[in-house]
Write a protein that holds these residues in place. Structure first.
Motif, PDB file in Angstrom:
ATOM      1  N   PRO A 144       0.841  -1.191   0.000  1.00 39.44           N
ATOM      2  CA  PRO A 144       0.000   0.000   0.000  1.00 39.44           C
ATOM      3  C   PRO A 144       0.879   1.245   0.000  1.00 39.44           C
ATOM      4  CG  PRO A 144       0.058  -1.000   2.185  1.00 39.44           C
ATOM      5  CD  PRO A 144       0.767  -1.943   1.250  1.00 39.44           C
ATOM      6  N   SER A 145       0.347   2.342  -0.543  1.00 38.32           N
ATOM      7  CA  SER A 145       1.120   3.581  -0.592  1.00 38.32           C
ATOM      8  C   SER A 145       1.519   4.001   0.809  1.00 38.32           C
ATOM      9  CB  SER A 145       0.280   4.679  -1.239  1.00 38.32           C
ATOM     10  OG  SER A 145       0.940   5.912  -1.137  1.00 38.32           O
ATOM     11  N   PRO A 146       2.805   4.284   1.024  1.00 34.26           N
ATOM     12  CA  PRO A 146       3.253   4.631   2.374  1.00 34.26           C
ATOM     13  C   PRO A 146       3.033   6.090   2.721  1.00 34.26           C
ATOM     14  CG  PRO A 146       5.121   4.583   0.893  1.00 34.26           C
ATOM     15  CD  PRO A 146       3.919   4.185   0.078  1.00 34.26           C
ATOM     16  N   SER A 147       2.657   6.923   1.756  1.00 31.60           N
ATOM     17  CA  SER A 147       2.683   8.366   1.971  1.00 31.60           C
ATOM     18  C   SER A 147       1.747   8.821   3.072  1.00 31.60           C
ATOM     19  CB  SER A 147       2.361   9.091   0.668  1.00 31.60           C
ATOM     20  OG  SER A 147       1.110   8.676   0.157  1.00 31.60           O
ATOM     21  N   ILE A 148       0.498   8.362   3.067  1.00 26.38           N
ATOM     22  CA  ILE A 148      -0.459   8.806   4.076  1.00 26.38           C
ATOM     23  C   ILE A 148      -0.048   8.303   5.457  1.00 26.38           C
ATOM     24  CG2 ILE A 148      -2.838   8.588   4.888  1.00 26.38           C
ATOM     25  CD1 ILE A 148      -3.727   8.531   1.968  1.00 26.38           C
ATOM     26  N   ALA A 149       0.246   7.024   5.573  1.00 30.79           N
ATOM     27  CA  ALA A 149       0.639   6.470   6.870  1.00 30.79           C
ATOM     28  C   ALA A 149       1.913   7.120   7.395  1.00 30.79           C
ATOM     29  CB  ALA A 149       0.825   4.959   6.760  1.00 30.79           C
ATOM     30  N   ASP A 150       2.843   7.419   6.511  1.00 30.54           N
ATOM     31  CA  ASP A 150       4.073   8.090   6.928  1.00 30.54           C
ATOM     32  C   ASP A 150       3.790   9.491   7.452  1.00 30.54           C
ATOM     33  OD1 ASP A 150       5.527   5.878   6.272  1.00 30.54           O
ATOM     34  OD2 ASP A 150       6.386   6.697   4.427  1.00 30.54           O
ATOM     35  N   GLU A 151       2.904  10.214   6.765  1.00 29.30           N
ATOM     36  CA  GLU A 151       2.577  11.564   7.221  1.00 29.30           C
ATOM     37  C   GLU A 151       1.837  11.513   8.554  1.00 29.30           C
ATOM     38  OE1 GLU A 151       0.604  15.754   5.662  1.00 29.30           O
ATOM     39  OE2 GLU A 151       0.804  14.056   4.281  1.00 29.30           O
ATOM     40  N   VAL A 152       0.949  10.543   8.709  1.00 29.44           N
ATOM     41  CA  VAL A 152       0.253  10.370   9.984  1.00 29.44           C
ATOM     42  C   VAL A 152       1.258  10.076  11.098  1.00 29.44           C
ATOM     43  CG1 VAL A 152      -1.331   8.867  11.271  1.00 29.44           C
ATOM     44  CG2 VAL A 152      -1.954   9.684   8.982  1.00 29.44           C
ATOM     45  N   ALA A 153       2.239   9.221  10.814  1.00 28.56           N
ATOM     46  CA  ALA A 153       3.261   8.896  11.809  1.00 28.56           C
ATOM     47  C   ALA A 153       4.052  10.134  12.211  1.00 28.56           C
ATOM     48  CB  ALA A 153       4.197   7.817  11.267  1.00 28.56           C
ATOM     49  N   ALA A 154       4.349  10.988  11.253  1.00 29.01           N
ATOM     50  CA  ALA A 154       5.087  12.222  11.556  1.00 29.01           C
ATOM     51  C   ALA A 154       4.253  13.155  12.431  1.00 29.01           C
ATOM     52  CB  ALA A 154       5.489  12.924  10.258  1.00 29.01           C
ATOM     53  N   ILE A 155       2.970  13.265  12.125  1.00 27.35           N
ATOM     54  CA  ILE A 155       2.069  14.083  12.941  1.00 27.35           C
ATOM     55  C   ILE A 155       1.986  13.505  14.350  1.00 27.35           C
ATOM     56  CG2 ILE A 155      -0.337  14.802  13.237  1.00 27.35           C
ATOM     57  CD1 ILE A 155      -0.522  14.877  10.146  1.00 27.35           C
ATOM     58  N   ALA A 156       1.913  12.185  14.435  1.00 27.32           N
ATOM     59  CA  ALA A 156       1.831  11.542  15.753  1.00 27.32           C
ATOM     60  C   ALA A 156       3.053  11.862  16.606  1.00 27.32           C
ATOM     61  CB  ALA A 156       1.676  10.029  15.583  1.00 27.32           C
ATOM     62  N   ARG A 157       4.233  11.774  16.014  1.00 22.36           N
ATOM     63  CA  ARG A 157       5.464  12.017  16.770  1.00 22.36           C
ATOM     64  C   ARG A 157       5.603  13.481  17.192  1.00 22.36           C
ATOM     65  NH1 ARG A 157       7.488   8.575  12.662  1.00 22.36           N
ATOM     66  NH2 ARG A 157       8.216  10.406  11.491  1.00 22.36           N
ATOM     67  N   LYS A 158       5.256  14.399  16.273  1.00 20.90           N
ATOM     68  CA  LYS A 158       5.521  15.811  16.519  1.00 20.90           C
ATOM     69  C   LYS A 158       4.383  16.531  17.240  1.00 20.90           C
ATOM     70  CE  LYS A 158       8.402  16.112  12.348  1.00 20.90           C
ATOM     71  NZ  LYS A 158       8.519  16.693  10.976  1.00 20.90           N
ATOM     72  N   GLU A 159       3.143  16.212  16.867  1.00 21.60           N
ATOM     73  CA  GLU A 159       2.004  16.975  17.377  1.00 21.60           C
ATOM     74  C   GLU A 159       1.183  16.214  18.410  1.00 21.60           C
ATOM     75  OE1 GLU A 159      -0.245  18.807  14.152  1.00 21.60           O
ATOM     76  OE2 GLU A 159       1.504  18.613  12.833  1.00 21.60           O
ATOM     77  N   LEU A 160       1.083  14.893  18.260  1.00 21.41           N
ATOM     78  CA  LEU A 160       0.276  14.112  19.186  1.00 21.41           C
ATOM     79  C   LEU A 160       1.021  13.771  20.472  1.00 21.41           C
ATOM     80  CD1 LEU A 160      -2.213  12.491  19.974  1.00 21.41           C
ATOM     81  CD2 LEU A 160      -1.349  10.593  18.575  1.00 21.41           C
ATOM     82  N   ALA A 161       2.281  13.408  20.375  1.00 20.00           N
ATOM     83  CA  ALA A 161       3.036  12.966  21.557  1.00 20.00           C
ATOM     84  C   ALA A 161       2.940  13.944  22.724  1.00 20.00           C
ATOM     85  CB  ALA A 161       4.496  12.697  21.179  1.00 20.00           C
ATOM     86  N   PRO A 162       3.072  15.265  22.501  1.00 25.88           N
ATOM     87  CA  PRO A 162       2.969  16.183  23.639  1.00 25.88           C
ATOM     88  C   PRO A 162       1.578  16.237  24.279  1.00 25.88           C
ATOM     89  CG  PRO A 162       4.054  17.237  21.763  1.00 25.88           C
ATOM     90  CD  PRO A 162       3.453  15.967  21.259  1.00 25.88           C
ATOM     91  N   LEU A 163       0.558  15.759  23.563  1.00 23.42           N
ATOM     92  CA  LEU A 163      -0.819  15.816  24.058  1.00 23.42           C
ATOM     93  C   LEU A 163      -1.284  14.511  24.695  1.00 23.42           C
ATOM     94  CD1 LEU A 163      -2.547  17.559  20.989  1.00 23.42           C
ATOM     95  CD2 LEU A 163      -1.810  18.645  23.122  1.00 23.42           C
ATOM     96  N   ALA A 164      -0.517  13.429  24.532  1.00 22.09           N
ATOM     97  CA  ALA A 164      -1.000  12.092  24.886  1.00 22.09           C
ATOM     98  C   ALA A 164      -1.460  11.995  26.332  1.00 22.09           C
ATOM     99  CB  ALA A 164       0.080  11.050  24.600  1.00 22.09           C
ATOM    100  N   ALA A 165      -0.678  12.506  27.272  1.00 24.87           N
ATOM    101  CA  ALA A 165      -1.046  12.407  28.688  1.00 24.87           C
ATOM    102  C   ALA A 165      -2.315  13.198  28.979  1.00 24.87           C
ATOM    103  CB  ALA A 165       0.101  12.892  29.561  1.00 24.87           C
ATOM    104  N   ALA A 166      -2.458  14.370  28.363  1.00 20.96           N
ATOM    105  CA  ALA A 166      -3.641  15.197  28.595  1.00 20.96           C
ATOM    106  C   ALA A 166      -4.888  14.578  27.975  1.00 20.96           C
ATOM    107  CB  ALA A 166      -3.417  16.599  28.043  1.00 20.96           C
ATOM    108  N   ILE A 167      -4.740  13.911  26.841  1.00 21.42           N
ATOM    109  CA  ILE A 167      -5.873  13.201  26.228  1.00 21.42           C
ATOM    110  C   ILE A 167      -6.282  12.036  27.124  1.00 21.42           C
ATOM    111  CG2 ILE A 167      -6.628  11.841  24.237  1.00 21.42           C
ATOM    112  CD1 ILE A 167      -4.651  13.526  22.543  1.00 21.42           C
ATOM    113  N   ASP A 168      -5.306  11.322  27.636  1.00 20.93           N
ATOM    114  CA  ASP A 168      -5.579  10.184  28.516  1.00 20.93           C
ATOM    115  C   ASP A 168      -6.351  10.623  29.759  1.00 20.93           C
ATOM    116  OD1 ASP A 168      -5.113   7.400  29.528  1.00 20.93           O
ATOM    117  OD2 ASP A 168      -3.935   8.484  31.027  1.00 20.93           O
TER     118      ASP A 168
END
Length: 375
Positions: free
Chosen positions: A15-39
């Motif tokens: 499958p095309s890696p582009s979307i999943a790769d971009e999602v992974a980048a967003i997860a590392r950069k933008e989601l990681a700092p929010l994870a504890a607060a979301i939890d």
């Protein structure tokens, strides 16, 4: 066949890696700092979910209606959910909710619904989730349908209550099912609009984990549901069509969590490996299990409309294994971390709490075992 030809074939099969790769980048950069607060429930990441929509995270699994039998491929969607799940189980769950909403709309035969909602769900312009926990239990003899409806001019009037529906907010939508009061034995699947004056969102009591998932109790007080929000009538054949996708998309939650639990065990190997080697479960075992589960998931995800009983049984059995593997991997990660994993500041304890959710979200471990026993 030359090596270059083999390489081209291998690339074509992936499958095309582009979307999943971009999602992974967003997860590392933008989601990681929010994870504890979301939890903890301090944050519902609406802006992030829309950002993921801009990246194409919610549209990769839309069926190709121009292909024979409307083929669909869930692999990229599952990989994207897994990328989020490596960082935050709650967000992986919300991603599953959004992807199932897209899945429902994209598979509907209602042209007015498709025109009005399908693209807006797939782009993330409208967010929402799935209210199929109770219906999925009802179809397998565990509960009775909690919503009742009757036909009126231009649509239906629905009443009843659902105890938990996730990824909701004031302008969100979700798909669910009611039993017809005026036609006993018949069921209808529809889109519920949280802005409907007949629909009320009730805050839930605090959960063990994942409190920032926009989860509410939903009350229907003679809510009018217009015909352009009817997903399927009758609901039964439609559920049979979409059920494999509903379950397979959950695999992303498990795969992402298991992968991070392996990373946690690897991270503490240097300081604690000399004693952790006496534990019965080691990261190498989970790496082998992860590879096996991922391989099986990707194979099944290529053919979600397969109507064979043997295929459905494989989907159910895989989902059961994924839930059990999630709990096992998170349990092992906690033991490998020892006291440091018991700190609220360490993600190992969060991963354990999230793992239990993977095992109990519908279809839960006990329901999956019942489904296999009844098959």
């Amino acid at each position: 066949m030359g090596s270059s030809a083999v390489s081209r074939l291998e690339v074509a099969e992936r499958p095309s890696p582009s979307i999943a790769d971009e999602v992974a980048a967003i997860a590392r950069k933008e989601l990681a700092p929010l994870a504890a607060a979301i939890d903890s429930g301090e944050v519902y990441p609406e802006a992030l979910l829309r950002r993921l929509g801009d990246a194409g995270a919610w549209g990769s699994h839309v069926p190709d209606n121009d292909a024979m039998n409307g083929a669909a491929d869930l692999r990229c969607a599952i990989q994207s959910i897994a990328a989020l799940g490596e960082v935050c189980g709650a967000t992986a769950f919300m991603a599953w909710c959004q992807n199932t909403l897209v899945w429902y709309a994209a598979n509907s035969d209602n042209p007015r619904l498709l025109d009005k909602f399908a693209d807006r769900f797939a782009s993330g312009a409208i967010l929402g989730g799935t209210g199929l926990s109770n219906p999925m239990k009802s179809f397998f003899g565990i509960e009775k349908l909690k919503l009742k409806g009757r036909k009126v001019e231009g649509g239906y009037v629905v009443r009843g209550a659902l105890p938990w529906v996730s990824n909701l907010g004031p302008n969100h939508f979700f798909g669910t099912i009611f039993a017809r009061e005026d036609a006993p034995g018949e069921t209808v699947m529809f889109l519920a609009d949280c802005a409907n004056p007949g629909i009320t969102l009730q805050p839930c009591k605090p959960f063990l984990a994942m409190d920032g998932t926009g989860t509410y109790g939903v009350q229907f007080r003679d809510a009018f549901i217009p015909d352009d929000q009817i997903l399927a009538n009758p609901a039964g054949p439609f559920v049979t069509k979409i059920r494999a996708g509903f379950i397979l998309l959950q695999a992303g939650m498990a795969l992402g969590l298991i992968k991070d639990c392996i990373a946690i065990m690897d991270e503490v190997d240097a300081p604690l490996g000399h004693v952790n080697r006496y534990l019965p479960q080691q990261p190498v075992q989970f790496k082998e299990l992860f590879a096996e589960l991922e391989r099986e998931t990707m194979a099944l995800a290529r053919d979600p409309f397969n109507a064979e009983d043997s295929y459905w049984r494989k989907v159910v059995a895989l989902r059961l294994r994924l839930g059990e593997a999630s709990v096992a991997a998170a349990h092992a990660a906690m033991l490998h971390c020892g006291a440091r994993g018991y700190l609220m500041s360490h993600r190992a304890q969060r991963r354990l709490r999230e793992a239990y959710f993977v095992a109990i979200v519908t279809p839960a471990t006990k329901q999956l075992r019942k489904m296999l026993a009844d098959a």
